[in-house]
Motif scaffolding. Sequence first.
Motif, mmCIF file in Angstrom:
data_model
loop_
_atom_site.group_PDB
_atom_site.id
_atom_site.type_symbol
_atom_site.label_atom_id
_atom_site.label_comp_id
_atom_site.label_asym_id
_atom_site.label_seq_id
_atom_site.Cartn_x
_atom_site.Cartn_y
_atom_site.Cartn_z
ATOM 1 N N TYR A 46 9.076 -1.173 -2.556
ATOM 2 C CA TYR A 46 8.102 -0.241 -3.117
ATOM 3 C C TYR A 46 7.656 -0.631 -4.512
ATOM 4 O O TYR A 46 6.558 -0.276 -4.939
ATOM 5 N N ALA A 49 4.752 -2.553 -3.764
ATOM 6 C CA ALA A 49 3.679 -1.720 -3.228
ATOM 7 C C ALA A 49 2.963 -0.955 -4.344
ATOM 8 O O ALA A 49 1.734 -0.866 -4.361
ATOM 9 N N THR A 50 3.733 -0.424 -5.296
ATOM 10 C CA THR A 50 3.142 0.303 -6.417
ATOM 11 C C THR A 50 2.375 -0.628 -7.335
ATOM 12 O O THR A 50 1.253 -0.333 -7.749
ATOM 13 N N VAL A 53 -1.104 -1.703 -6.268
ATOM 14 C CA VAL A 53 -2.189 -0.762 -6.536
ATOM 15 C C VAL A 53 -2.512 -0.712 -8.024
ATOM 16 O O VAL A 53 -3.681 -0.755 -8.424
ATOM 17 N N PHE A 74 -3.721 -6.083 -1.432
ATOM 18 C CA PHE A 74 -3.144 -5.521 -0.212
ATOM 19 C C PHE A 74 -2.894 -6.596 0.841
ATOM 20 O O PHE A 74 -1.976 -6.477 1.651
ATOM 21 N N PHE A 77 0.294 -7.923 0.006
ATOM 22 C CA PHE A 77 1.241 -6.880 0.412
ATOM 23 C C PHE A 77 1.582 -7.028 1.899
ATOM 24 O O PHE A 77 2.741 -6.906 2.308
ATOM 25 N N ASN A 187 9.072 4.419 -8.095
ATOM 26 C CA ASN A 187 7.895 5.066 -8.653
ATOM 27 C C ASN A 187 8.233 5.923 -9.857
ATOM 28 O O ASN A 187 7.406 6.073 -10.761
ATOM 29 N N TYR A 274 2.865 4.330 5.251
ATOM 30 C CA TYR A 274 2.115 3.486 4.316
ATOM 31 C C TYR A 274 0.751 4.055 3.975
ATOM 32 O O TYR A 274 0.187 3.711 2.932
ATOM 33 N N THR A 277 1.855 6.657 1.151
ATOM 34 C CA THR A 277 2.329 6.093 -0.112
ATOM 35 C C THR A 277 1.296 5.180 -0.761
ATOM 36 O O THR A 277 0.845 5.426 -1.880
ATOM 37 N N THR A 278 0.886 4.146 -0.059
ATOM 38 C CA THR A 278 0.010 3.140 -0.664
ATOM 39 C C THR A 278 -1.450 3.575 -0.713
ATOM 40 O O THR A 278 -2.094 3.527 -1.763
ATOM 41 N N THR A 282 -3.973 4.844 -4.040
ATOM 42 C CA THR A 282 -5.267 4.231 -4.346
ATOM 43 C C THR A 282 -6.368 5.279 -4.407
ATOM 44 O O THR A 282 -7.128 5.362 -5.379
ATOM 45 N N PRO A 409 -2.767 -0.203 4.918
ATOM 46 C CA PRO A 409 -3.499 -0.027 3.663
ATOM 47 C C PRO A 409 -4.842 -0.746 3.666
ATOM 48 O O PRO A 409 -5.839 -0.226 3.152
#
Length: 457
Positions: A46, A49-50, A53, A74, A77, A187, A274, A277-278, A282, A409
């Motif tokens: 993650y 992933a964070t 973005v 992405f 990702f 996060n 996903y 979260t992702t 965004t 995503p």
Amino acid sequence: MSARTTTPATPGKPTTTGSDAAPVNSRSRVIVASLIGTSIEFYDFYVYATAAVLVFPTLFFANSDPTIALLQSFAVFGVAFVARPVGSIVFGHFGDRIGRKNTLIASLLTMGIATFLIGLIPAGTTTGWSILAPTFLVILRFAQGFGLGGEWSGAALLATENAPKGKRAIYGTFPQLGAPIGFMIANGLFLVLNVSMSAEAFASWGWRIPFLGSALLVAVGLYARFKLVETPAFTKVIETGNVSKLPLGRVFRTSWRQLILGTFIMLATYTLFYLMTTFTLTYGTTPADAPVAGLGYTREKFLLMLIVGVAFFGIFTLVSGPLAERFGRRRLLLVVTSGILVFGFLFTPLFGAGFAGAQGLLIVGFILMGLTFGPMGAVLPELFPANVRYTGSAISYNFASILGAAVAPFIAVALWKAAEGSTWLVGVYLSAMALITLVALVLSKETRDVDYGENLS
């Protein structure tokens, strides 16, 4: 034969097995080792992933069109999801050949080292690194996915192969809790960094702290796993001479139907998570007056909203275990997946209802996520015989990651752009994936009463 020697007991029962009277893992050791390991693994995942973005589009994929830069970020990702099935095959092979413990240690090291090294890559804007930086990011992202490809199934087997009778689904939720815990740590750390330093400092060096800090977490996870002993189910595989020489070939030959069903049973779960979260991060942080309009929240506010939602994810992951034991895995998942299908049509009205609507969407989405993700720690391993269980559950879990998570995503951003800032197509996409999972569940059988120790291919 020694008077203390017994036949292998019900997985998880504190007794002795085999001619050497080897102890099994205690309940507390199983909980800690499975929970800590997956928490660390998902934290690592993650963190990327964070960053994908918040900072990577401008640091590694500088482009005059912000949407294209975001799509490139992405795409990298998604590289990890392509790597995950490869990792599932490799780690699954060794997990079914040499055992769960050592394989889990190797997967944790692979993931942790890759995450640490990402924190050392110079930005693509650095002179001479415009090509090298994205290249190294792709390689290390692949290594992250490779390690996670072997992590989840090993942790799920560690928990469920040590579970007392009638509690496999409950024990199976322990590694599943690693997802919300890892998400909240990663996060939460990004949130603290965002509010404690300027945007310039965060973009320059602050984003590296979560990646470099993973080294400490890996050390904790390794300590917990080195104290483990092998699971009773795999010990029995060894004692009865049923270790598979080539688990991959054997699982495709004897359990091909379970591989297909397991993959599509996980599809809606992965897509939902996903997107929640992702994609929502965004959409939530894109300015309302941008060419492709978003909700316009600050990073700090929306990350806090996500953390609130993920708290419900953790709670309902735990709730799902007793429900799956009482009503059965299949019946519970049929109800929850139907809920996900309906939830997809609520995207536009909830996102359009201001702060309360957006927070409500996150809470409902993560409640559904907990109820569908929690039982998977038992469902997928229960589909496969003990001597190919690591390989089979790993392949199903990680091939589903390609179909349901790697592209989610990317597809969501493209649909959002095609709908000119509306999320209605994104919701339809989620509902379509839920429909496919419903079909797989209808074609599957209940696994609650599978004999975990005697089931061999």
